[in-house]
Design a protein around this motif. Structure first.
Motif, PDB file in Angstrom:
ATOM      1  N   SER A  73       5.617   4.331   0.317  1.00  0.00           N
ATOM      2  CA  SER A  73       5.085   3.235   1.334  1.00  0.00           C
ATOM      3  C   SER A  73       3.851   3.596   2.028  1.00  0.00           C
ATOM      4  CB  SER A  73       6.245   3.182   2.640  1.00  0.00           C
ATOM      5  OG  SER A  73       6.150   4.144   3.434  1.00  0.00           O
ATOM      6  N   GLY A  74       3.112   2.854   2.774  1.00  0.00           N
ATOM      7  CA  GLY A  74       1.977   3.061   3.459  1.00  0.00           C
ATOM      8  C   GLY A  74       2.037   3.952   4.399  1.00  0.00           C
ATOM      9  N   LEU A  75       3.186   3.974   5.177  1.00  0.00           N
ATOM     10  CA  LEU A  75       3.761   4.959   6.143  1.00  0.00           C
ATOM     11  C   LEU A  75       4.018   6.303   5.710  1.00  0.00           C
ATOM     12  CD1 LEU A  75       5.455   2.728   8.807  1.00  0.00           C
ATOM     13  CD2 LEU A  75       3.433   4.042   9.058  1.00  0.00           C
ATOM     14  N   ALA A  77       2.297   7.637   3.152  1.00  0.00           N
ATOM     15  CA  ALA A  77       0.940   7.953   2.849  1.00  0.00           C
ATOM     16  C   ALA A  77       0.113   8.560   4.212  1.00  0.00           C
ATOM     17  CB  ALA A  77       0.206   7.162   2.316  1.00  0.00           C
ATOM     18  N   ILE A  78       0.298   7.912   5.201  1.00  0.00           N
ATOM     19  CA  ILE A  78      -0.119   8.292   6.522  1.00  0.00           C
ATOM     20  C   ILE A  78       0.554   9.779   6.911  1.00  0.00           C
ATOM     21  CG2 ILE A  78      -0.570   7.568   9.065  1.00  0.00           C
ATOM     22  CD1 ILE A  78      -0.407   4.485   7.881  1.00  0.00           C
ATOM     23  N   ASP A  79       1.835   9.550   6.644  1.00  0.00           N
ATOM     24  CA  ASP A  79       2.794  10.916   7.168  1.00  0.00           C
ATOM     25  C   ASP A  79       2.150  12.352   6.280  1.00  0.00           C
ATOM     26  OD1 ASP A  79       5.349  11.830   8.212  1.00  0.00           O
ATOM     27  OD2 ASP A  79       5.651  12.332   6.086  1.00  0.00           O
ATOM     28  N   LEU A  97      -4.108  -1.010  16.342  1.00  0.00           N
ATOM     29  CA  LEU A  97      -3.964  -0.630  15.013  1.00  0.00           C
ATOM     30  C   LEU A  97      -2.371  -1.051  14.573  1.00  0.00           C
ATOM     31  CD1 LEU A  97      -3.371   3.292  14.731  1.00  0.00           C
ATOM     32  CD2 LEU A  97      -2.641   2.139  16.632  1.00  0.00           C
ATOM     33  N   TYR A  98      -2.257  -0.871  13.451  1.00  0.00           N
ATOM     34  CA  TYR A  98      -0.770  -1.218  12.795  1.00  0.00           C
ATOM     35  C   TYR A  98       0.359  -0.698  13.591  1.00  0.00           C
ATOM     36  CZ  TYR A  98       2.841  -1.793   9.609  1.00  0.00           C
ATOM     37  OH  TYR A  98       4.227  -2.278   9.096  1.00  0.00           O
ATOM     38  N   GLY A  99       1.281  -1.370  14.105  1.00  0.00           N
ATOM     39  CA  GLY A  99       2.346  -0.823  15.058  1.00  0.00           C
ATOM     40  C   GLY A  99       3.340   0.436  14.517  1.00  0.00           C
ATOM     41  N   VAL A 140      -9.269   5.526  11.704  1.00  0.00           N
ATOM     42  CA  VAL A 140      -9.790   4.400  11.854  1.00  0.00           C
ATOM     43  C   VAL A 140      -9.149   3.305  11.055  1.00  0.00           C
ATOM     44  CG1 VAL A 140     -11.975   3.071  11.359  1.00  0.00           C
ATOM     45  CG2 VAL A 140     -12.093   5.310  12.352  1.00  0.00           C
ATOM     46  N   GLU A 141      -8.917   2.033  11.677  1.00  0.00           N
ATOM     47  CA  GLU A 141      -8.345   1.025  10.920  1.00  0.00           C
ATOM     48  C   GLU A 141      -9.378   0.023  11.156  1.00  0.00           C
ATOM     49  OE1 GLU A 141      -4.220   0.178  11.858  1.00  0.00           O
ATOM     50  OE2 GLU A 141      -4.783  -2.072  11.889  1.00  0.00           O
ATOM     51  N   THR A 142      -9.750  -0.776  10.255  1.00  0.00           N
ATOM     52  CA  THR A 142     -11.026  -1.740  10.225  1.00  0.00           C
ATOM     53  C   THR A 142     -10.970  -2.674   8.940  1.00  0.00           C
ATOM     54  OG1 THR A 142     -13.498  -2.104  10.965  1.00  0.00           O
ATOM     55  CG2 THR A 142     -12.913  -0.149   9.425  1.00  0.00           C
ATOM     56  N   VAL A 169      -9.623   6.274   6.812  1.00  0.00           N
ATOM     57  CA  VAL A 169      -9.870   4.928   7.143  1.00  0.00           C
ATOM     58  C   VAL A 169      -8.844   4.298   6.504  1.00  0.00           C
ATOM     59  CG1 VAL A 169     -11.064   2.947   6.727  1.00  0.00           C
ATOM     60  CG2 VAL A 169     -12.318   4.944   7.367  1.00  0.00           C
ATOM     61  N   ASP A 170      -7.907   3.485   7.106  1.00  0.00           N
ATOM     62  CA  ASP A 170      -6.755   2.453   6.667  1.00  0.00           C
ATOM     63  C   ASP A 170      -7.538   1.293   6.208  1.00  0.00           C
ATOM     64  OD1 ASP A 170      -4.681   0.614   6.279  1.00  0.00           O
ATOM     65  OD2 ASP A 170      -3.664   1.311   7.859  1.00  0.00           O
ATOM     66  N   ASN A 171      -7.792   1.107   4.983  1.00  0.00           N
ATOM     67  CA  ASN A 171      -8.506   0.206   4.247  1.00  0.00           C
ATOM     68  C   ASN A 171      -7.604  -1.000   3.693  1.00  0.00           C
ATOM     69  OD1 ASN A 171     -11.101  -0.967   3.663  1.00  0.00           O
ATOM     70  ND2 ASN A 171     -10.977   0.095   1.415  1.00  0.00           N
ATOM     71  N   VAL A 189      -9.200   7.489   2.132  1.00  0.00           N
ATOM     72  CA  VAL A 189      -8.866   6.182   2.344  1.00  0.00           C
ATOM     73  C   VAL A 189      -7.482   6.180   2.086  1.00  0.00           C
ATOM     74  CG1 VAL A 189      -9.034   3.807   1.408  1.00  0.00           C
ATOM     75  CG2 VAL A 189     -11.010   5.431   1.254  1.00  0.00           C
ATOM     76  N   MET A 190      -6.738   5.165   2.967  1.00  0.00           N
ATOM     77  CA  MET A 190      -5.507   5.096   3.057  1.00  0.00           C
ATOM     78  C   MET A 190      -5.101   3.565   2.880  1.00  0.00           C
ATOM     79  SD  MET A 190      -3.155   3.622   5.383  1.00  0.00           S
ATOM     80  CE  MET A 190      -1.448   3.109   4.766  1.00  0.00           C
ATOM     81  N   HIS A 191      -4.108   3.201   2.010  1.00  0.00           N
ATOM     82  CA  HIS A 191      -3.457   1.650   1.764  1.00  0.00           C
ATOM     83  C   HIS A 191      -2.350   1.579   1.820  1.00  0.00           C
ATOM     84  CE1 HIS A 191      -7.027  -0.369   0.200  1.00  0.00           C
ATOM     85  NE2 HIS A 191      -7.619   0.535  -0.393  1.00  0.00           N
TER      86      HIS A 191
END
Ligand code: PLP
Length: 379
Positions: A73-75, A77-79, A97-99, A140-142, A169-171, A189-191
């Protein structure tokens, strides 16, 4: 190779066994060895799987990176990025940013002794005030969710570089069709592949892309050690989705523009948030940083009435009332009662998430049908 070719061919080659043009779904957990260690590049599917590998190469190609990694999942990947850090380290993050990202940072990683500073980054100079020798990551989320603020990646990258801090960067909202953060100075880069990269609302997945070998190895170690990989069926679907990213995005942008302009001219609408408007506060950065303005549009109604906003989203017929975004179908959401309901009213209103705010993920249906649907719902 140009971008519109990369989405189809980037990092891909026909399968070695029979030349199948699409990578086969290698639905297997393990791979036979002729002698201990004698294998054809794959031993155990958490460590690597050929279908996932094909997808990871495609991710690297479209983001102009050297290495891609696919997660469950996206989370997840962030983890994996957060696991690069240690107790005592500090992170500076976008405040709008994303909750789920906010929840991961504050409800899980703060307990492991990582400190987060959430700040508005529309003025990049502010970031330096928060940097000290414990700072290890800038997040960064943009464009941001749901207000569609734009943060200057080049300026932020220069600050990160000067202080030897990683910039991630969350792209997810922009996709590499509109902006490529690695080219602009980001390290990671994260998606959420769940959204535009997958594009068909049929999978949940995350991705990381980097251009540095050491960083890729550290993240690969974490991916394998923690194990939050995606399965081969989902990898196949994501490869298929990615092949039409450029065509879908072009239409998302056209329809997004048409919907934003329609709403802007509507007498019952108060504010329309879309970075393509000249009077959007960060339009100048968006114009340089992005090649178009995407399919996400948020708006508020005059009088800022909660019940009226609920009535509008309930009345929509083609726009489906649902969480998520980035699929071919148009979706509408009411942040105050859905994605941002857990944030106290006063807090959410500070970032612009007022009672009448509606967020649209404009899909790729016929533009006239979408506008007629909004027309009948808003009245
Ligand atoms: C959806 C989303 C995420 C989380 O991704 P999941 O695939 O749902 O885990 C992170 N960032 C943004 C901007 C998103 O929209």
């Amino acid at each position: 190779m140009k971008f519109n070719t990369k989405t189809i061919h980037g990092g891909q080659k026909p399968d070695a066994a029979y030349g199948s043009v699409m990578p086969p779904i290698y639905q297997t957990s393990t791979f036979a060895q002729s002698t201990p260690g004698g294998h054809k590049g794959y031993e155990y599917a958490r460590s690597a799987n050929p279908t996932r590998h094909a997808l990871e190469n495609a991710f690297a190609s479209v983001e102009n990176g050297t290495h891609g990694l696919a997660f469950g999942s996206g989370l997840a990947a962030i983890d994996a990025i957060l696991k690069l850090l240690k107790q005592g380290d500090e992170v500076i993050s976008t405040n709008n940013l994303y909750g789920g990202t906010y929840r991961l940072f504050t409800k899980i990683y703060e307990d492991f002794g990582i400190r987060f500073h959430f700040i508005g980054m529309e003025n990049a100079e502010r970031i330096e005030d928060y940097i000290n020798d414990k700072t290890k990551l800038i997040w960064v989320e943009t464009p941001t969710n749901p207000m569609l603020n734009i943060i200057d990646i080049v300026k932020t990258g220069k600050i990160a570089n000067k202080h030897n801090v990683l910039l991630a960067v969350d792209n997810t909202f922009a996709t590499p069709y509109l902006q490529r953060p690695l080219d602009l100075g980001a390290d990671i880069v994260m998606h959420s592949v769940t959204k535009y990269l997958g594009g068909h609302s049929d999978l949940v997945m995350g991705a990381l892309i980097v251009k540095d070998k050491d960083l890729a190895e550290r993240l690969y170690f974490i991916q394998n050690a923690s194990g939050a990989i995606c399965g081969p069926q989902d990898a196949f679907l994501a490869i298929r989705g990615l092949k039409t990213l450029h065509v879908r995005m072009q239409r998302h942008c056209e329809n997004g523009r048409a919907v934003a302009e329609y709403l802007e001219s509507h007498p019952k609408i108060e504010n329309v948030y879309w970075p393509g408007f000249k009077n959007h506060p960060n339009h100048a950065i968006a114009k340089v940083q992005m090649s178009d303005y995407g399919g996400m549009v948020s708006f508020t109604t005059k009088g800022n009435n909660y019940e009226e906003a609920i009535r509008i989203v309930e009345k929509l017929k083609i726009f489906t009332l649902a969480e998520s975004l980035g699929g071919v179908e148009s979706l509408a959401g009411h942040p105050a009662s859905m994605t941002h309901a857990s944030i106290p009213k006063e807090e959410r209103e500070k970032t612009g998430v007022v009672d009448s705010l509606i967020r649209l993920s404009v899909g790729i249906e016929d533009e006239a049908d979408l506008i007629a649907d909004l027309e009948q719902a808003i009245g």
